[in-house]
Scaffold this motif. Structure first.
Motif, PDB file in Angstrom:
ATOM      1  N   ASN A 234      13.323   4.633   5.641  1.00  0.00           N
ATOM      2  CA  ASN A 234      13.659   5.418   4.448  1.00  0.00           C
ATOM      3  C   ASN A 234      12.427   5.731   3.589  1.00  0.00           C
ATOM      4  OD1 ASN A 234      13.051   3.031   3.118  1.00  0.00           O
ATOM      5  ND2 ASN A 234      15.116   2.699   2.320  1.00  0.00           N
ATOM      6  N   GLY A 235      11.250   5.369   4.052  1.00  0.00           N
ATOM      7  CA  GLY A 235      10.015   5.623   3.323  1.00  0.00           C
ATOM      8  C   GLY A 235       9.624   4.526   2.367  1.00  0.00           C
ATOM      9  N   GLY A 236      10.502   3.547   2.191  1.00  0.00           N
ATOM     10  CA  GLY A 236      10.227   2.445   1.270  1.00  0.00           C
ATOM     11  C   GLY A 236       9.270   1.421   1.853  1.00  0.00           C
ATOM     12  N   HIS A 237       8.961   0.449   1.029  1.00  0.00           N
ATOM     13  CA  HIS A 237       8.051  -0.625   1.415  1.00  0.00           C
ATOM     14  C   HIS A 237       8.828  -1.767   2.061  1.00  0.00           C
ATOM     15  CE1 HIS A 237       4.477   0.791  -0.865  1.00  0.00           C
ATOM     16  NE2 HIS A 237       5.407   1.377  -1.592  1.00  0.00           N
ATOM     17  N   TYR A 238       8.234  -2.353   3.089  1.00  0.00           N
ATOM     18  CA  TYR A 238       8.783  -3.579   3.648  1.00  0.00           C
ATOM     19  C   TYR A 238       8.493  -4.716   2.681  1.00  0.00           C
ATOM     20  CZ  TYR A 238       9.538  -1.614   8.305  1.00  0.00           C
ATOM     21  OH  TYR A 238       9.988  -0.881   9.364  1.00  0.00           O
ATOM     22  N   HIS A 239       9.383  -5.682   2.640  1.00  0.00           N
ATOM     23  CA  HIS A 239       9.099  -6.892   1.864  1.00  0.00           C
ATOM     24  C   HIS A 239       8.049  -7.684   2.638  1.00  0.00           C
ATOM     25  CE1 HIS A 239       9.565 -10.851   0.051  1.00  0.00           C
ATOM     26  NE2 HIS A 239      10.068 -10.210  -0.995  1.00  0.00           N
ATOM     27  N   VAL A 240       7.094  -8.227   1.938  1.00  0.00           N
ATOM     28  CA  VAL A 240       5.969  -8.918   2.564  1.00  0.00           C
ATOM     29  C   VAL A 240       6.438 -10.047   3.485  1.00  0.00           C
ATOM     30  CG1 VAL A 240       5.567 -10.465   0.596  1.00  0.00           C
ATOM     31  CG2 VAL A 240       3.707  -9.959   2.177  1.00  0.00           C
ATOM     32  N   ASN A 241       7.447 -10.807   3.083  1.00  0.00           N
ATOM     33  CA  ASN A 241       7.924 -11.918   3.916  1.00  0.00           C
ATOM     34  C   ASN A 241       8.560 -11.412   5.205  1.00  0.00           C
ATOM     35  OD1 ASN A 241       7.048 -13.695   1.977  1.00  0.00           O
ATOM     36  ND2 ASN A 241       9.064 -14.021   1.087  1.00  0.00           N
ATOM     37  N   TYR A 242       9.328 -10.331   5.097  1.00  0.00           N
ATOM     38  CA  TYR A 242       9.945  -9.756   6.289  1.00  0.00           C
ATOM     39  C   TYR A 242       8.861  -9.284   7.253  1.00  0.00           C
ATOM     40  CZ  TYR A 242      12.173  -6.531   9.475  1.00  0.00           C
ATOM     41  OH  TYR A 242      12.580  -5.887  10.617  1.00  0.00           O
ATOM     42  N   LEU A 243       7.902  -8.563   6.738  1.00  0.00           N
ATOM     43  CA  LEU A 243       6.846  -7.997   7.570  1.00  0.00           C
ATOM     44  C   LEU A 243       6.045  -9.095   8.270  1.00  0.00           C
ATOM     45  CD1 LEU A 243       6.123  -5.070   8.133  1.00  0.00           C
ATOM     46  CD2 LEU A 243       4.458  -5.172   6.286  1.00  0.00           C
TER      47      LEU A 243
ATOM     48  N   PHE B 275     -10.463   6.208   3.597  1.00  0.00           N
ATOM     49  CA  PHE B 275     -10.379   4.885   2.983  1.00  0.00           C
ATOM     50  C   PHE B 275      -9.036   4.746   2.280  1.00  0.00           C
ATOM     51  CE2 PHE B 275     -14.872   5.342   3.560  1.00  0.00           C
ATOM     52  CZ  PHE B 275     -15.342   4.059   3.757  1.00  0.00           C
ATOM     53  N   LEU B 276      -8.462   3.576   2.385  1.00  0.00           N
ATOM     54  CA  LEU B 276      -7.237   3.245   1.677  1.00  0.00           C
ATOM     55  C   LEU B 276      -7.628   2.342   0.514  1.00  0.00           C
ATOM     56  CD1 LEU B 276      -4.096   3.207   1.534  1.00  0.00           C
ATOM     57  CD2 LEU B 276      -4.198   1.131   2.944  1.00  0.00           C
ATOM     58  N   HIS B 277      -7.244   2.738  -0.684  1.00  0.00           N
ATOM     59  CA  HIS B 277      -7.555   1.926  -1.864  1.00  0.00           C
ATOM     60  C   HIS B 277      -6.394   0.976  -2.112  1.00  0.00           C
ATOM     61  CE1 HIS B 277     -11.141   4.190  -2.845  1.00  0.00           C
ATOM     62  NE2 HIS B 277     -10.476   5.246  -2.418  1.00  0.00           N
ATOM     63  N   ILE B 278      -6.693  -0.303  -2.061  1.00  0.00           N
ATOM     64  CA  ILE B 278      -5.654  -1.313  -2.247  1.00  0.00           C
ATOM     65  C   ILE B 278      -6.037  -2.268  -3.367  1.00  0.00           C
ATOM     66  CG2 ILE B 278      -4.840  -1.242   0.145  1.00  0.00           C
ATOM     67  CD1 ILE B 278      -6.539  -4.185  -0.195  1.00  0.00           C
ATOM     68  N   THR B 279      -5.018  -2.942  -3.861  1.00  0.00           N
ATOM     69  CA  THR B 279      -5.234  -4.025  -4.809  1.00  0.00           C
ATOM     70  C   THR B 279      -5.008  -5.305  -4.028  1.00  0.00           C
ATOM     71  OG1 THR B 279      -4.454  -2.657  -6.624  1.00  0.00           O
ATOM     72  CG2 THR B 279      -4.530  -5.040  -7.000  1.00  0.00           C
TER      73      THR B 279
ATOM     74  N   ASP C 221       5.287   8.733  -3.182  1.00  0.00           N
ATOM     75  CA  ASP C 221       5.366   7.280  -3.355  1.00  0.00           C
ATOM     76  C   ASP C 221       5.726   6.525  -2.083  1.00  0.00           C
ATOM     77  OD1 ASP C 221       4.555   6.889  -5.945  1.00  0.00           O
ATOM     78  OD2 ASP C 221       6.542   7.182  -6.800  1.00  0.00           O
ATOM     79  N   SER C 222       5.739   7.199  -0.940  1.00  0.00           N
ATOM     80  CA  SER C 222       6.128   6.485   0.282  1.00  0.00           C
ATOM     81  C   SER C 222       5.107   5.405   0.607  1.00  0.00           C
ATOM     82  CB  SER C 222       6.276   7.456   1.456  1.00  0.00           C
ATOM     83  OG  SER C 222       5.040   7.971   1.858  1.00  0.00           O
ATOM     84  N   ALA C 223       5.606   4.420   1.301  1.00  0.00           N
ATOM     85  CA  ALA C 223       4.757   3.305   1.702  1.00  0.00           C
ATOM     86  C   ALA C 223       3.728   3.768   2.732  1.00  0.00           C
ATOM     87  CB  ALA C 223       5.611   2.190   2.287  1.00  0.00           C
ATOM     88  N   PHE C 224       2.591   3.148   2.726  1.00  0.00           N
ATOM     89  CA  PHE C 224       1.558   3.418   3.724  1.00  0.00           C
ATOM     90  C   PHE C 224       2.097   3.081   5.117  1.00  0.00           C
ATOM     91  CE2 PHE C 224      -2.212   1.938   6.134  1.00  0.00           C
ATOM     92  CZ  PHE C 224      -2.958   3.109   6.107  1.00  0.00           C
TER      93      PHE C 224
ATOM     94  N   ALA D 160       0.829  -1.217   0.000  1.00  0.00           N
ATOM     95  CA  ALA D 160       0.000   0.000   0.000  1.00  0.00           C
ATOM     96  C   ALA D 160       0.858   1.260   0.000  1.00  0.00           C
ATOM     97  CB  ALA D 160      -0.925  -0.007   1.206  1.00  0.00           C
ATOM     98  N   LYS D 161       0.362   2.291  -0.663  1.00  0.00           N
ATOM     99  CA  LYS D 161       1.045   3.585  -0.737  1.00  0.00           C
ATOM    100  C   LYS D 161       0.238   4.632   0.029  1.00  0.00           C
ATOM    101  CE  LYS D 161       3.202   2.963  -5.298  1.00  0.00           C
ATOM    102  NZ  LYS D 161       4.119   2.048  -4.797  1.00  0.00           N
TER     103      LYS D 161
END
Length: 167
Positions: free
Chosen positions: A129-138, A81-85, A121-124, A66-67
Motif C-alpha cells: 500500500n506504499g506504507g512503511h514496514y514496522h521495523v520489528n516486522y522487517l 544518495f538517500l538521506h536518512i536519520t 510520502d511513500s516508503a523507500f 526511509a522515504k
C-alpha cells in the motif's frame, strides 16, 4: 594519583570473551552471492531487502523509516544518495549503486509505486500500500527468510543472519 589505597581494577570483570562464545557475524562475499542467486529466483521481497542491506550498510530501522522523496541525484559525485536519520538522530547520506537502485525500482514498480520522480510520502522500501514496514516486522521477516535458505553455511551457523549481519 594515589587517591585510593586499594586498586579497584583487580575486582573488575574481564572484558574479553572466550573465542567459542563470540557471536559469528561474518557474512562472506561468496555467501552473499549464493543468497542473492537463491532469492532472486524465489522471493523478490527477500532479494531486494538483501541487496539493499548488504550494499548500503543501513540499519533496519533506517530502512524501515526511509522515504522515497529522500532520494536525490548529486551531480558532483554522479550518484544517487538517500538521506536518512540514523542512530542518535544523526543525518547521513547513503550511497546507492545504480544496479541497487534499479532492483529497488523494479520492486516498487511491482507494487504500483512511483519510480520516476522522488516525491510523495511513500516508503523507500514500501509495503504493497506504499506504507512503511514496522521495523520489528522487517527485521524478523528478514531473519526468517535468511534462515530458510538451503545452504550449509546458513543451516550450520551458530548465530542467525540478521539485518545487522549485513552491516
Amino acid at each position: 594519583e594515589d587517591m585510593l589505597e586499594t586498586d579497584l581494577t583487580t575486582k573488575m570483570a574481564p572484558v574479553a570473551q572466550p573465542r567459542e562464545e563470540l557471536v559469528d557475524r561474518d557474512l562472506h562475499e561468496h555467501e552473499v552471492q549464493q543468497l542473492l542467486s537463491y532469492f532472486k529466483q524465489k522471493d523478490s521481497f527477500a532479494y531486494t531487502l538483501l541487496v539493499v542491506l548488504t550494499s548500503t550498510g543501513m540499519r533496519i530501522e533506517e530502512l524501515a523509516n526511509a522515504k522515497w522523496r529522500d532520494l536525490e541525484w548529486r551531480s558532483p559525485e554522479g550518484a544517487f544518495f538517500l538521506h536518512i536519520t540514523g542512530k542518535g538522530e544523526k543525518e547521513r547520506p547513503i550511497f546507492l549503486f545504480a544496479d541497487v537502485l534499479s532492483i529497488l525500482q523494479d520492486f516498487r514498480k511491482d507494487r504500483g509505486m512511483v519510480i520516476e520522480s522522488f516525491t510523495g510520502d511513500s516508503a523507500f522500501f514500501p509495503k504493497k500500500n506504499g506504507g512503511h514496514y514496522h521495523v520489528n516486522y522487517l527485521g524478523d521477516r528478514f531473519s526468517k527468510l535468511m534462515a530458510s535458505a538451503p545452504f550449509p553455511f546458513v543451516q550450520h551457523r551458530r548465530d542467525p543472519i540478521t539485518p545487522h549481519t549485513c552491516r
